[in-house]
Design an enzyme around this catalytic site. Structure first.
Site, PDB file in Angstrom:
ATOM      1  N   GLY A  31      -7.200  -0.516  -8.608  1.00  0.00           N
ATOM      2  CA  GLY A  31      -6.971   0.736  -9.306  1.00  0.00           C
ATOM      3  C   GLY A  31      -6.684   1.920  -8.412  1.00  0.00           C
ATOM      4  O   GLY A  31      -7.198   3.004  -8.635  1.00  0.00           O
ATOM      5  N   GLY A  32      -5.867   1.752  -7.351  1.00  0.00           N
ATOM      6  CA  GLY A  32      -5.521   2.866  -6.494  1.00  0.00           C
ATOM      7  C   GLY A  32      -6.753   3.490  -5.869  1.00  0.00           C
ATOM      8  O   GLY A  32      -7.708   2.801  -5.514  1.00  0.00           O
ATOM      9  N   THR A  48      -3.118  -4.331  -8.324  1.00  0.00           N
ATOM     10  CA  THR A  48      -4.097  -4.781  -7.340  1.00  0.00           C
ATOM     11  C   THR A  48      -5.064  -5.725  -8.041  1.00  0.00           C
ATOM     12  O   THR A  48      -5.298  -5.623  -9.239  1.00  0.00           O
ATOM     13  CB  THR A  48      -4.866  -3.585  -6.739  1.00  0.00           C
ATOM     14  N   ARG A  81      -2.253  -6.740   5.260  1.00  0.00           N
ATOM     15  CA  ARG A  81      -1.563  -5.663   4.549  1.00  0.00           C
ATOM     16  C   ARG A  81      -0.086  -5.676   4.910  1.00  0.00           C
ATOM     17  O   ARG A  81       0.293  -5.990   6.044  1.00  0.00           O
ATOM     18  CB  ARG A  81      -2.199  -4.338   4.978  1.00  0.00           C
ATOM     19  N   THR A 127      -2.796  -6.883  -3.265  1.00  0.00           N
ATOM     20  CA  THR A 127      -2.037  -5.901  -4.034  1.00  0.00           C
ATOM     21  C   THR A 127      -0.539  -6.040  -3.844  1.00  0.00           C
ATOM     22  O   THR A 127      -0.071  -6.571  -2.833  1.00  0.00           O
ATOM     23  CB  THR A 127      -2.464  -4.483  -3.616  1.00  0.00           C
ATOM     24  N   ILE A 128       0.200  -5.560  -4.842  1.00  0.00           N
ATOM     25  CA  ILE A 128       1.620  -5.244  -4.673  1.00  0.00           C
ATOM     26  C   ILE A 128       1.836  -3.753  -4.951  1.00  0.00           C
ATOM     27  O   ILE A 128       2.954  -3.294  -5.123  1.00  0.00           O
ATOM     28  CB  ILE A 128       2.521  -6.105  -5.574  1.00  0.00           C
ATOM     29  N   ASN A 129       0.747  -3.009  -5.015  1.00  0.00           N
ATOM     30  CA  ASN A 129       0.640  -1.559  -5.180  1.00  0.00           C
ATOM     31  C   ASN A 129       0.580  -1.155  -6.644  1.00  0.00           C
ATOM     32  O   ASN A 129      -0.500  -0.960  -7.172  1.00  0.00           O
ATOM     33  CB  ASN A 129       1.728  -0.790  -4.444  1.00  0.00           C
ATOM     34  N   SER A 152      -6.558   2.102  -0.262  1.00  0.00           N
ATOM     35  CA  SER A 152      -7.879   2.370  -0.828  1.00  0.00           C
ATOM     36  C   SER A 152      -8.677   1.095  -1.053  1.00  0.00           C
ATOM     37  O   SER A 152      -9.825   1.164  -1.505  1.00  0.00           O
ATOM     38  CB  SER A 152      -7.734   3.123  -2.160  1.00  0.00           C
TER      39      SER A 152
END
EC number: 2.3.2.2
Length: 578
Positions: free
Chosen positions: A483-484, A391, A102, A409-411, A463
């Site tokens: 998806g967050g 993500t 991360r 992810t890149i958010n 998440s």
């Protein structure tokens, strides 16, 4: 462990290592593969991993190949400027490993960096989301190189060859990429000088501002950098001219990234979380993932409910009925309230992990659940302080029961919008996953506590929920989503669909879903079942809202008759294997 994860005995390669092996078995959505399967949200990424399996690679080789390919074909979702979590199951050693790569806060980051002025000027309201200050230190390249060197079996040049080829040859622009481009160009048009400020993004990834049409092709700017990494390893990214270019691009957009931040970036090995559900071992990611704790806590709560109410087991209540949705929603509201109150990076904050995933705590939660009533938000918990596409998830399973579940992810879509112009790296905007402004929700509407406050070197709460299910010592399922915060609820429902409702992976990822994250206090229901269950759930007391799609999940399974995979139709993708 590095040489023990082979999907099959190493084969004599019949073609040169630089040439693709196109002789793949093509299976329908529920037809099994015999030896190995890769499930990603883009067909070419799945095929990149499957190609490496056919070269004699193991599940980690295939995972790394898939991840690098995703940086080319899903640049809006993940890539070299981001990070991720990888969970590995080694069937021979009976060992689980969790690799945390991360992104982390730069060394000059501080708790109040988004609520202070800089150079006498107020920060933009979205400084934690767009621009250089939004970026954490990328961990993607460090994590993938570590995974390959430690647990893989093939040379880096062989594993990265599919991604390099895709970048060189270009790929067809699909509906997902066209949608991301359309939304991003609209967002840039609404910003003052947005197209000029983020010109490298427009030039490299948004077709110069001209809308893509069906049949157009995208050529990734990452080809040269991928070749450098294949030759030199992680130092090609974190030291030397690439690192200098990354720091210059970040700082030119107001960021605080330094060469020392990059040079000292290292993945961390975590102890995976484990629990029992339906007689099987569930293995998931620990903090700084919140997904593993929330998922296991919810599964434990469901088990505790069923132990107390054997006539109201989930499968007896029925799939996506009012009763089963209510049971699931109430369990999730407790899990997300605990997420807000307790969770953060355990290297910096005390997190009561053992309590939150204990059976005793689950029994306490289950005792509070009523199938005919919901409650105000403060019934579930309080915080101490106060539509995502960025993500991608994929799974790999082989016939021997080895598996990888990986989420990267890149958010948010195209991350911070900052792109290094020469090498084409898109910077993440993970700093918004911290408690960037205490008392205010982040971009996903999540309230978070002091445990997730910004500190130098700290990793923001995530998440992401890569999860593997093991039975009789062998992986039988792998799942995850993008998806967050909807990642958690999507992954949970996919696993329940397979374990409790007997669905295949393709059926499990395609089925309609619901989502509740405690705050905001609203129950999202996909439109396919909104009219079926929504009115009665409103009578119970829920504020029900319709959604066109809740996250995008990928799943794979292994059974006696073979390996199956499901790629979520909400985002696109297709399994590949042999």
């Amino acid at each position: 462990m590095s040489r023990l994860l082979n999907a099959v005995t190493l084969l004599t390669v019949l073609a040169s290592p630089a040439a693709p092996l196109y002789a793949q078995q093509v299976a329908g959505p529920d037809e099994p593969y015999a030896r190995g399967i890769v499930v990603a949200d883009h067909p070419l990424a799945s095929e990149a991993g499957a190609e490496v399996l056919r070269r004699g690679g193991n599940v980690v080789d295939a995972a790394v190949a898939t991840a690098f390919a995703l940086s080319v074909v899903r640049p809006e979702s993940c890539g070299l400027g981001g990070g991720g979590f990888m969970v590995i199951w080694n069937a021979e050693r009976q060992e689980a490993v969790a690799i945390d790569y991360r992104e982390q806060a730069p060394r000059h980051a501080s708790r109040d960096m988004y609520i202070k002025e800089r150079d006498g000027k107020p920060l933009p309201a979205d400084a934690s989301r767009k621009g250089g200050l939004a970026a954490g230190v990328p961990g993607e390249v460090a994590g993938l190189c570590y995974a390959l060197e430690t647990y893989g079996s093939l040379d880096r040049s062989v594993v990265m060859q599919p991604a390099i080829r895709l970048a060189r040859e270009g790929v067809d622009v699909d509906a997902q990429m066209r949608s991301a481009q359309r939304r991003t160009l609209a967002a840039l048009a609404q910003r003052k000088n947005g197209m000029q400020q983020f010109a490298p993004l427009v030039r490299h990834y948004l077709n110069g501002g001209t809308q893509w049409n069906e049949g157009d092709r995208f050529h990734s700017p990452l080809a040269h950098l991928l070749e450098r990494i294949a030759e030199q390893g992680r130092d090609a990214f974190y030291r030397g001219p690439v690192a200098e270019a990354l720091v210059a691009a970040n700082q030119s957009q107001g960021g605080i990234l330094t060469l020392e931040d990059l040079a000292t970036m290292e993945p961390r090995i975590r102890q995976p979380l484990e629990a029992r559900f339906s007689g099987m071992k569930v293995i998931s990611m620990p903090p700084p993932s919140s997904g593993g704790i929330a998922l296991i806590q919810t599964l434990n709560t469901l088990s505790a409910w069923e132990a107390k109410h054997p006539d109201q087991r989930l499968e007896l209540l029925g799939h996506n009925t009012v009763e089963s949705v209510q049971l699931l929603t109430e369990a999730l509201k407790h899990a997300f309230a605990d997420r807000a109150r307790f969770l953060g990076d355990t290297d910096f904050a005390e997190v009561p992990v053992d309590k939150l995933i204990s059976n005793e705590y689950a029994a306490t939660i289950a005792s509070k659940i009523q199938l005919d009533q919901t409650h105000p938000a403060d019934f579930y918990g309080t915080t101490a302080a106060h539509r995502d596409a960025g993500t991608s998830h994929f799974c790999v399973i082989d016939a021997a029961g080895n598996a990888v579940a990986c989420t990267e992810t890149i958010n948010t879509t195209y991350g911070s919008y900052v792109v290094e112009p020469k090498y084409g790296v898109i910077f993440n905007n993970e700093m918004d996953d911290f408690t960037a402004r205490p008392g205010e929700p982040n971009v996903f509407g999540l309230m978070q506590s002091e445990a997730n406050a910004i500190a130098p070197g700290k990793k923001p709460l995530s998440s992401m929920s890569p999860t593997i299910v093991v039975e009789d010592g062998k992986a039988v399922m792998a799942a995850g989503a993008s998806g967050g915060p909807r990642i958690i609820t999507a992954t949970l429902q996919v696993l329940l669909n397979m374990t409790r409702f007997g669905m295949s992976p393709s059926e499990a990822v395609s089925a309609p879903r619901v989502h509740h994250q405690w705050m905001p206090d609203e129950l999202l229901i996909e439109r396919a079942i909104r009219s079926k269950v929504g009115p009665r759930l409103e009578k119970i007391g829920h504020e029900v809202k319709s959604s066109s799609g809740l996250a995008a999940s990928q799943a794979a399974s292994r059974s006696e008759d073979g390996l199956r995979g499901g790629s979520d139709p909400r985002k696109g993708g297709q399994p590949a294997g042999w």
